[in-house]
Design a protein around this motif. Sequence first.
Motif, mmCIF file in Angstrom:
data_model
loop_
_atom_site.group_PDB
_atom_site.id
_atom_site.type_symbol
_atom_site.label_atom_id
_atom_site.label_comp_id
_atom_site.label_asym_id
_atom_site.label_seq_id
_atom_site.Cartn_x
_atom_site.Cartn_y
_atom_site.Cartn_z
ATOM 1 N N UNK A 313 2.585 -6.615 -1.438
ATOM 2 C CA UNK A 313 3.779 -7.434 -1.585
ATOM 3 C C UNK A 313 3.573 -8.432 -2.717
ATOM 4 N N UNK A 314 4.503 -8.459 -3.658
ATOM 5 C CA UNK A 314 4.384 -9.394 -4.777
ATOM 6 C C UNK A 314 5.775 -9.796 -5.246
ATOM 7 N N UNK A 315 5.837 -10.924 -5.941
ATOM 8 C CA UNK A 315 7.098 -11.412 -6.494
ATOM 9 C C UNK A 315 6.987 -11.681 -7.990
ATOM 10 N N UNK A 316 5.942 -11.150 -8.606
ATOM 11 C CA UNK A 316 5.750 -11.324 -10.035
ATOM 12 C C UNK A 316 5.365 -10.029 -10.702
ATOM 13 N N UNK A 317 5.693 -9.894 -11.975
ATOM 14 C CA UNK A 317 5.444 -8.751 -12.849
ATOM 15 C C UNK A 317 6.310 -7.551 -12.429
ATOM 16 N N UNK A 318 6.282 -6.510 -13.240
ATOM 17 C CA UNK A 318 6.974 -5.255 -12.909
ATOM 18 C C UNK A 318 5.967 -4.171 -12.527
ATOM 19 N N UNK A 319 4.795 -4.603 -12.097
ATOM 20 C CA UNK A 319 3.707 -3.684 -11.776
ATOM 21 C C UNK A 319 3.560 -3.552 -10.269
ATOM 22 N N UNK A 320 3.385 -2.333 -9.807
ATOM 23 C CA UNK A 320 3.183 -2.072 -8.386
ATOM 24 C C UNK A 320 1.696 -1.791 -8.170
ATOM 25 N N UNK A 321 1.085 -2.594 -7.324
ATOM 26 C CA UNK A 321 -0.347 -2.479 -7.030
ATOM 27 C C UNK A 321 -0.477 -1.720 -5.722
ATOM 28 N N UNK A 322 -0.963 -0.487 -5.818
ATOM 29 C CA UNK A 322 -0.897 0.463 -4.709
ATOM 30 C C UNK A 322 -2.251 0.596 -4.018
ATOM 31 N N UNK A 323 -2.278 0.222 -2.749
ATOM 32 C CA UNK A 323 -3.489 0.334 -1.952
ATOM 33 C C UNK A 323 -3.628 1.780 -1.477
ATOM 34 N N UNK A 324 -4.633 2.460 -2.017
ATOM 35 C CA UNK A 324 -4.894 3.862 -1.679
ATOM 36 C C UNK A 324 -6.138 3.990 -0.805
ATOM 37 N N UNK A 325 -6.518 2.894 -0.144
ATOM 38 C CA UNK A 325 -7.752 2.877 0.630
ATOM 39 C C UNK A 325 -7.787 3.886 1.763
ATOM 40 N N UNK A 326 -6.612 4.278 2.249
ATOM 41 C CA UNK A 326 -6.579 5.294 3.312
ATOM 42 C C UNK A 326 -6.862 6.682 2.772
ATOM 43 N N UNK A 327 -6.850 6.801 1.447
ATOM 44 C CA UNK A 327 -7.033 8.113 0.806
ATOM 45 C C UNK A 327 -8.371 8.206 0.093
ATOM 46 N N UNK A 328 -8.771 7.112 -0.585
ATOM 47 C CA UNK A 328 -9.983 7.167 -1.391
ATOM 48 C C UNK A 328 -10.487 5.767 -1.701
ATOM 49 N N UNK A 329 -11.745 5.673 -2.054
ATOM 50 C CA UNK A 329 -12.316 4.454 -2.612
ATOM 51 C C UNK A 329 -12.731 4.687 -4.057
ATOM 52 N N UNK A 330 -12.232 5.771 -4.639
ATOM 53 C CA UNK A 330 -12.539 6.124 -6.030
ATOM 54 C C UNK A 330 -11.231 6.284 -6.793
ATOM 55 N N UNK A 331 -10.648 5.175 -7.180
ATOM 56 C CA UNK A 331 -9.340 5.233 -7.823
ATOM 57 C C UNK A 331 -9.380 5.935 -9.176
ATOM 58 N N UNK A 332 -10.511 5.899 -9.855
ATOM 59 C CA UNK A 332 -10.598 6.604 -11.135
ATOM 60 C C UNK A 332 -10.490 8.113 -10.926
#
Length: 387
Positions: A313-332
Amino acid sequence: MQYDFDHTIERRGTHATKWDVAPNELPMWIADMDFPTAPEIIDAIGQRAAHGIYGYTDVPEAWYEAIVGWWERRHSFHMEKDWLVFSTGVVPTISSVVRKLTTPGENILTMTPVYDIFFHSIENNGRKALECPLSYQAGEYRIDWGDLERKLADPQTSLMLLCNPHNPVGSVWDRQTLARIGELCWEHHVTVLSDEIHCDLTDPGFSYTPFAAASEQCLQNSITCIAPTKAFNLAGLQTSAVAAANPVLRHKVWRALNTDEVAEPNCFAAEAAVAAFTKGDAWLDALRAYLAENKRQAQAFLRCELPQIRPVLSHGTYLLWLDCGAVTSRSDDLARLIREKTGLRLSAGSAYRGNGNQFLRMNLACPRSRMFDGLARLKKGICAYRV
């Protein structure tokens, strides 16, 4: 005036960094927008271009007046003309200030995850990036005040790079939080360099507080980077400003920028900034409403179609920060597979350090049809990754 943010414009073939991708790929990574800038800015640049002579250019008086007027009008913060220095960009400014105010081997503190270029400006200049990881609980980021104070108290820590609003997590720091940061930095003799390039991109109904406005200590112990480039999509024009109320800090900034030859505008830089800050209100307000609706619809899509991916949840920028922790800990790895399988290019959160290994960053500053294309590709990629 009505503004059409739904119209899709082809950016391939324009040497756009963001769109230097394969024909089947959809880039939603680098933080620029797929919208043309405000018509008033296009008109101002067109009028200057029509003159036909593009010689060396001074900073006009109108540039100072436009910035002072905008921050007074939009952010209820009065700046003096004398506080302002022109710079070709926020990143060149950060690197120049790092070299001027610190020495090799010293600590420069950042609250992570944070804009990855901060680390380039620190480490490429032989300084140490000292992380103060933000606390992440129940899908929200908060400052770990104990850790922050311990690291500011280290005699080797001489500068703090603050991101306000915070890229990539989208936090819009309130006055009380900023004042507390300022108090701690003042107590431990740490100067604050505040990157406020995203300040005009808050959701409707939400405003940002300039760090320098939070307290007298903040005002006297800080250097602020501001620009029209994010809000008005002008990054390619290389136009920004540095504000410093403290005359000693301001002189050091002025010397640093001139030493590094990043203190002179091209012939369009000031013209565009003046047009943005004197005539861009209506366009920007319409843009902010459009971006907020993009975020709302993207969040609704994720809740229904990809509940394992949780947007912060955010109220600044046009960027969505997506928590993928349920899928992976290797975002790269995840970002690489999504691109290979679907053509969608996102930013891997690992670049932003902190707990970024479980996150992806998605740029929603595009026509809504393009956004939904990206979300569909994201779903396809996540499903492929889980198989």
